[in-house]
Design a protein around this motif. Structure first.
Motif, PDB file in Angstrom:
ATOM      1  N   TRP A 319     -29.987  73.633 -10.397  1.00 21.62           N
ATOM      2  CA  TRP A 319     -30.308  72.579  -9.431  1.00 21.62           C
ATOM      3  C   TRP A 319     -31.569  71.823  -9.793  1.00 21.62           C
ATOM      4  O   TRP A 319     -31.690  70.635  -9.508  1.00 21.62           O
ATOM      5  N   SER A 320     -32.524  72.528 -10.427  1.00 19.46           N
ATOM      6  CA  SER A 320     -33.783  71.842 -10.765  1.00 19.46           C
ATOM      7  C   SER A 320     -33.733  71.242 -12.158  1.00 19.46           C
ATOM      8  O   SER A 320     -34.722  70.704 -12.628  1.00 19.46           O
ATOM      9  N   LYS A 321     -32.582  71.337 -12.811  1.00 22.13           N
ATOM     10  CA  LYS A 321     -32.444  70.879 -14.194  1.00 22.13           C
ATOM     11  C   LYS A 321     -33.570  71.442 -15.060  1.00 22.13           C
ATOM     12  O   LYS A 321     -34.178  70.739 -15.864  1.00 22.13           O
ATOM     13  N   GLY A 322     -33.869  72.714 -14.856  1.00 22.40           N
ATOM     14  CA  GLY A 322     -34.862  73.401 -15.670  1.00 22.40           C
ATOM     15  C   GLY A 322     -36.307  73.182 -15.261  1.00 22.40           C
ATOM     16  O   GLY A 322     -37.220  73.732 -15.877  1.00 22.40           O
ATOM     17  N   GLU A 323     -36.535  72.397 -14.193  1.00 25.47           N
ATOM     18  CA  GLU A 323     -37.907  72.069 -13.778  1.00 25.47           C
ATOM     19  C   GLU A 323     -38.617  73.223 -13.075  1.00 25.47           C
ATOM     20  O   GLU A 323     -39.808  73.404 -13.227  1.00 25.47           O
ATOM     21  N   ALA A 324     -37.859  73.954 -12.233  1.00 25.99           N
ATOM     22  CA  ALA A 324     -38.479  75.045 -11.469  1.00 25.99           C
ATOM     23  C   ALA A 324     -38.055  76.393 -12.051  1.00 25.99           C
ATOM     24  O   ALA A 324     -37.035  76.496 -12.727  1.00 25.99           O
ATOM     25  N   LYS A 325     -38.856  77.396 -11.794  1.00 24.67           N
ATOM     26  CA  LYS A 325     -38.615  78.706 -12.386  1.00 24.67           C
ATOM     27  C   LYS A 325     -38.562  79.788 -11.301  1.00 24.67           C
ATOM     28  O   LYS A 325     -39.430  79.869 -10.452  1.00 24.67           O
ATOM     29  N   ALA A 326     -37.495  80.577 -11.338  1.00 27.24           N
ATOM     30  CA  ALA A 326     -37.387  81.698 -10.401  1.00 27.24           C
ATOM     31  C   ALA A 326     -38.103  82.903 -10.989  1.00 27.24           C
ATOM     32  O   ALA A 326     -37.893  83.247 -12.143  1.00 27.24           O
ATOM     33  N   MET A 327     -38.977  83.504 -10.182  1.00 28.68           N
ATOM     34  CA  MET A 327     -39.659  84.719 -10.624  1.00 28.68           C
ATOM     35  C   MET A 327     -39.436  85.823  -9.596  1.00 28.68           C
ATOM     36  O   MET A 327     -39.249  85.552  -8.416  1.00 28.68           O
ATOM     37  N   PHE A 328     -39.446  87.037 -10.071  1.00 31.71           N
ATOM     38  CA  PHE A 328     -39.172  88.178  -9.199  1.00 31.71           C
ATOM     39  C   PHE A 328     -40.377  89.109  -9.194  1.00 31.71           C
ATOM     40  O   PHE A 328     -41.242  89.035 -10.066  1.00 31.71           O
TER      41      PHE A 328
END
Lengths: 374, 374
Positions: A319-328
């Motif tokens: 959805w962010s086209k690689g702009e945002a990053k999910a971190m856990f």
């Protein structure tokens, strides 16, 4: 599963005689507990400090008596606290957060003569996340192509970030600093939906079994894919591949199959993918809204489960086209409990937060030294 | 239900002998059909125009043979078209959109010797919505407190808007003008999820029965409410009332009840609320992203169902704090089919779009005059 070790190891290894300072996060489905305990084989007192560790434990909220029994049996109320030398005035008070801190306050008073000192839920999540991100070197990681990559947190460049806590429901909190935050969104489609709906659909008895089942399943059996509608083709015009899910559970419409004719593994897989993807999408839309590039996912739903993290990561990336990053977060399920624990104000007594942590051991115990007043 | 009348009345009343110009929208679950037909009791030819109406019909995609039989039995291919005097070259070509226009192209060719002239899906939705909003005076309405309020569309102030089409899956399209649009988002949690998951959970055989059942149900039986977690209290700090849903289906976790012990009505209600609310939220977040104040909801999921429209309206109102407005379309399910129909380029022949429509009769037929070339 990887994530399991955190609370399971502590159940066996916990030097429970020495417990002091315990905090609870009593949610709709689970009670999360964090406590400080000294260690038998190390010098317990070291000047103004106690050596010990933060331990993590969980109970089902519907079996709250197990939690009460644990606290009672370990005589936390008297021996532990007195031994550690904390002020006697603290001994019948436990910091607690989550809705259950309200709902079960009378029960704790009645059964254990313990008062729950309520800490606001969002505030706990935020201070728990901030503490863990700053104090534990390998707390945060990305999950890409089946690989955990630990993220080095720059203390000067942590804020702002979006904290997505996936408990029974989901809260999304914009965090701008210590104590500076706003709950900007949320969704009722969360861990409780996965577990509740999954239980109804598969008759599975435990959350972890349901997760494990989903690992064995294939979502393409029940989900309607783009290719199912387009005759096997991609829908190129809008960038959807033939294997993209057009409609979760949509294939159940046209197939004249009863629930029992589907493999529960496949049902669990579709359900997990639907919920993880939806959370990833709503999280991304909220991150976009406030220009946040970092999204940390916590809460007990994740359980270090590879497919869950993978789906969330892919959703955020898509959805962010690689702009945002999910971190856990390694201590994902315990943000609120850790935050409530921080409310004992022991942290302020430390020279700096780094010195709090010796190491994150294999079973998730955070070794630390706490300041004592006597 | 109110919405039902649109296609059901036409099945009985359609003057099928006189059908010409038919368009299809073949989706994952349903085939939507729009056709122009002259009326027996009115002069059929009026200078360069034909008096008639646009009629609406639906079939299940899994029963596509019923659709083929309908087209074949009404001899659309020869008598209808020839009667109306359209060019003979058109007679074996039907405008069609949706994934099924690709998937079933060979079937139409083989069984009826008809070629499907494919119209892009998003493009069809947009031209269908634009046409209906401009040409039909009482097409759009808001739904507040159980009341439909028809919205007068200002042709000079229609754009931009967000079009949310809830079919098996959901597409969200930012519309900036005729032919000017972008699909900005979507979700796989749509009508196919309600129907598919609902069928598995309740054994209900039809979409409309499932909707009707949901009308009789109570979502509080299975949903975990804020009050269930907070011991009956509101969670005031973040503005959630005790009756807000904290976790959809979350109550199923702690109750040791099998699926069969829940009333299917309650299950259907929780499911409908979960999906409608989720769509409303994602739609709002996308409207916010592009500064769009108007959100039109279409697609066959809605079916003029009061509770669905109410949930979507409340979701948009809640999340936007009253800033954005959910609007619904009378011909909600037929946007794509109408759009494909518009591709016959008959519309361009009209002096202006208003003259197209005499009235929207009770059964949803749009009376109109179409230009003929001979």
């Amino acid at each position: 599963m990887e994530g399991d070790r955190i609370e399971e190891a502590t159940l066996a290894n916990s030097p429970v005689d020495e417990i002091s300072h315990l905090a609870l996060d009593i949610g709709g489905s689970l009670i999360k507990m964090v406590y400080f305990s000294t260690e038998k084989d190390k010098p317990q007192k070291d000047g103004r400090f106690l050596n010990g560790g933060l331990y993590f434990l969980k109970f089902e909220t519907s079996k709250i008596n197990e939690c009460l029994d644990f606290i009672s049996s370990k005589q936390l109320r008297c021996r532990g606290i007195q031994h550690c030398g904390f002020p006697a005035s603290d001994k019948n008070i436990i910091k607690a957060t989550g809705g259950g801190a309200f709902k079960f306050a009378d029960l704790f008073k009645e059964k254990l003569d313990i008062s729950l000192d309520k800490v606001e839920e969002m505030s706990s999540l935020v201070s728990g996340a901030n503490f863990l991100l700053k104090a534990v070197p390998s707390e945060a990681f990305t999950y890409v192509n089946g690989q955990r990559n630990y993220v080095k947190i720059d203390h000067n460049d942590l804020y702002p970030y979006l904290l997505v806590n996936i408990g029974s429901g989901v809260s999304m909190i914009k965090v701008d600093g210590d104590g500076k935050y706003e709950r900007v969104s949320g969704t009722s489609v969360g861990g409780g939906t996965f577990w509740g709906l999954g239980k109804l659909l598969t008759k599975c008895k435990s959350f972890d079994d349901l997760l494990e089942m989903s690992h064995q399943g294939n979502n393409r059996v029940i989900d309607m894919l783009v290719g199912d509608i387009y005759g096997g083709m991609d829908y190129l015009k809008i960038g959807l591949s033939s294997t993209a899910i057009a409609s979760s559970f949509g294939k159940a419409i046209s197939e004249n199959k009863e629930l029992e004719e589907y493999k529960p593994e496949d049902v669990a897989r579709s359900l997990l993918r639907m919920i993880s993807n939806n959370i990833g999408q709503i999280a991304y839309l909220n991150a976009l809204r406030f220009g946040l590039k970092k999204i940390f996912f916590g809460g007990f739903f994740i359980r270090g489960h590879a497919y869950t993290m993978d789906t969330i990561s892919v959703a955020v990336d898509f959805w962010s086209k690689g702009e945002a990053k999910a971190m856990f977060l390694r201590h994902e399920g315990f943000l609120g409990a850790v935050g409530a624990f921080m409310n004992y104000k022991l942290v302020e007594e430390f020279p700096n937060s780094n010195s709090l942590v010796g190491d994150l051991t294999d079973n998730g115990i955070i070794e630390c030294r706490v300041h004592v007043s006597s």
